[in-house]
Design a protein around this motif. Structure first.
Motif, mmCIF file in Angstrom:
data_model
loop_
_atom_site.group_PDB
_atom_site.id
_atom_site.type_symbol
_atom_site.label_atom_id
_atom_site.label_comp_id
_atom_site.label_asym_id
_atom_site.label_seq_id
_atom_site.Cartn_x
_atom_site.Cartn_y
_atom_site.Cartn_z
ATOM 1 N N THR A 34 0.814 -1.225 0.000
ATOM 2 C CA THR A 34 0.000 0.000 0.000
ATOM 3 C C THR A 34 0.845 1.271 0.000
ATOM 4 O O THR A 34 0.534 2.232 -0.695
ATOM 5 C CB THR A 34 -0.930 0.023 1.223
ATOM 6 O OG1 THR A 34 -0.146 0.000 2.432
ATOM 7 C CG2 THR A 34 -1.876 -1.163 1.212
ATOM 8 N N LYS A 35 1.924 1.262 0.756
ATOM 9 C CA LYS A 35 2.777 2.450 0.860
ATOM 10 C C LYS A 35 3.794 2.518 -0.274
ATOM 11 O O LYS A 35 4.057 3.587 -0.837
ATOM 12 C CB LYS A 35 3.493 2.456 2.207
ATOM 13 C CG LYS A 35 4.419 3.639 2.457
ATOM 14 C CD LYS A 35 5.032 3.566 3.862
ATOM 15 C CE LYS A 35 5.971 4.728 4.131
ATOM 16 N NZ LYS A 35 6.537 4.662 5.527
ATOM 17 N N TYR A 36 4.367 1.360 -0.607
ATOM 18 C CA TYR A 36 5.440 1.329 -1.602
ATOM 19 C C TYR A 36 5.019 0.743 -2.950
ATOM 20 O O TYR A 36 5.771 0.849 -3.918
ATOM 21 C CB TYR A 36 6.630 0.537 -1.046
ATOM 22 C CG TYR A 36 7.349 1.263 0.065
ATOM 23 C CD1 TYR A 36 8.226 2.304 -0.216
ATOM 24 C CD2 TYR A 36 7.125 0.926 1.394
ATOM 25 C CE1 TYR A 36 8.885 2.976 0.800
ATOM 26 C CE2 TYR A 36 7.778 1.594 2.420
ATOM 27 C CZ TYR A 36 8.644 2.624 2.118
ATOM 28 O OH TYR A 36 9.290 3.294 3.125
ATOM 29 N N ARG A 37 3.854 0.129 -3.016
ATOM 30 C CA ARG A 37 3.362 -0.478 -4.257
ATOM 31 C C ARG A 37 4.379 -1.453 -4.855
ATOM 32 O O ARG A 37 4.554 -1.522 -6.081
ATOM 33 C CB ARG A 37 3.034 0.616 -5.289
ATOM 34 C CG ARG A 37 2.078 1.677 -4.796
ATOM 35 C CD ARG A 37 0.686 1.124 -4.600
ATOM 36 N NE ARG A 37 -0.261 2.155 -4.148
ATOM 37 C CZ ARG A 37 -1.531 1.914 -3.854
ATOM 38 N NH1 ARG A 37 -2.010 0.683 -3.954
ATOM 39 N NH2 ARG A 37 -2.324 2.885 -3.443
ATOM 40 N N LEU A 38 5.044 -2.202 -4.009
ATOM 41 C CA LEU A 38 6.045 -3.143 -4.487
ATOM 42 C C LEU A 38 5.386 -4.379 -5.088
ATOM 43 O O LEU A 38 4.384 -4.890 -4.575
ATOM 44 C CB LEU A 38 6.957 -3.577 -3.338
ATOM 45 C CG LEU A 38 7.970 -2.571 -2.798
ATOM 46 C CD1 LEU A 38 8.854 -3.239 -1.753
ATOM 47 C CD2 LEU A 38 8.825 -1.974 -3.898
ATOM 48 N N SER A 39 5.972 -4.861 -6.155
ATOM 49 C CA SER A 39 5.552 -6.140 -6.726
ATOM 50 C C SER A 39 6.484 -7.220 -6.191
ATOM 51 O O SER A 39 7.503 -6.931 -5.547
ATOM 52 C CB SER A 39 5.624 -6.082 -8.256
ATOM 53 O OG SER A 39 6.957 -5.806 -8.674
ATOM 54 N N GLY A 40 6.145 -8.472 -6.459
ATOM 55 C CA GLY A 40 6.995 -9.563 -6.007
ATOM 56 C C GLY A 40 6.972 -9.774 -4.513
ATOM 57 O O GLY A 40 7.955 -10.266 -3.939
#
Length: 264
Positions: free
Chosen positions: A146-152
């Protein structure tokens, strides 16, 4: 040596050890040569063996258990690994906050809390330097997505029964789930880079290795969060003195299980 004299000697001997163990940054403990801190550690263990031998009237027993007493009580830096050698990250949560909307805590998820946000920040900083898959307990995964929108990012979730009762996973339970996923990969498990709260991360590494990821270690040079949350929903994670006792107790239980397994 009486206990009062031993205590004074131990404090003097331990000072350089604490100086080296206190920083939250994971240093490369495999590459540091012998120095003042190492001499202090050796001196302390000699004094511990002498005092415990007298207290137990058993030099052999003292010699057998003092290394464990020292490791569990006085060693807080985790094993480390260069960032370039890491194949994936495992991030373990620490504490939480009571549900903001109230409700039955057995059936309403706790809030992730500020410590787990700080752990997510740490994971994000590592990912900015090395793009590898992340396995994170849900409290940390929440911020990563939610904060960083990281994938994986694979979120390790609690177990929710048919009646809605929530069972939160232990550190070992998290490691076991990660191992089950990594074990399916054709290239093998790989090396886990472990992220955890400063006073928790050593045990996180040990538990990850115990679960079967035997090369797991903390990334060299990464500063782990170390500020306690007085409002944590887990009482043992609110203050450092409380948590250190909790963590040492858990380490002793792990050691007992290993020793008993060797007797079967």
């Amino acid at each position: 040596m009486d206990r009062r004299t031993f205590a004074a000697t131990a404090v003097a001997a331990l000072a350089p050890v604490l100086a080296s163990a206190a920083p939250a940054e994971a240093k490369d403990v495999t590459s540091s040569g012998p120095g003042h801190a190492d001499r202090g550690a050796a001196r302390l263990q000699r004094e511990m063996r002498a005092d415990l031998s007298a207290a137990l009237d058993d030099a052999d027993a003292a010699r057998a258990v003092v290394p464990s007493i020292y490791d569990i009580g006085f060693t807080w830096e985790p094993p480390t690994v260069p960032l370039a050698s890491i194949d994936f990250l495992v991030a373990y949560s620490f504490g939480n906050r009571a549900p903001a909307g109230g409700g039955d805590p057995a059936k309403v998820l706790y809030e992730p809390g500020p410590v787990n946000e700080a752990l997510a920040d740490t994971v994000a900083r590592i990912r900015a330097k090395r793009s590898v898959p992340v396995y994170a307990q849900w409290e940390i995964a929440h911020f990563l997505t939610t904060k960083y929108r990281l994938s994986g990012v694979t979120s390790i979730e609690p177990v929710i029964a048919a009646d809605g009762t929530i069972t939160y996973l232990s550190t070992y339970g998290v490691a076991a789930q990660v191992l089950a996923d990594r074990g399916k990969l054709p290239g093998g498990i790989g090396t886990a880079g472990v992220v955890g709260f400063r006073d928790h991360v050593k045990r996180c590494v040990e538990t990850t290795r115990l679960a079967g990821m035997t090369t797991a270690a903390a990334p060299v040079g990464v500063t782990m969060p170390g500020t306690y949350d007085a409002q944590s929903g887990q009482a043992w994670t609110r203050r450092r003195d409380l948590y250190l006792v909790h963590d040492m107790s858990a380490q002793w239980q792990m050691l007992e299980q290993r020793l008993l397994a060797g007797e079967s």
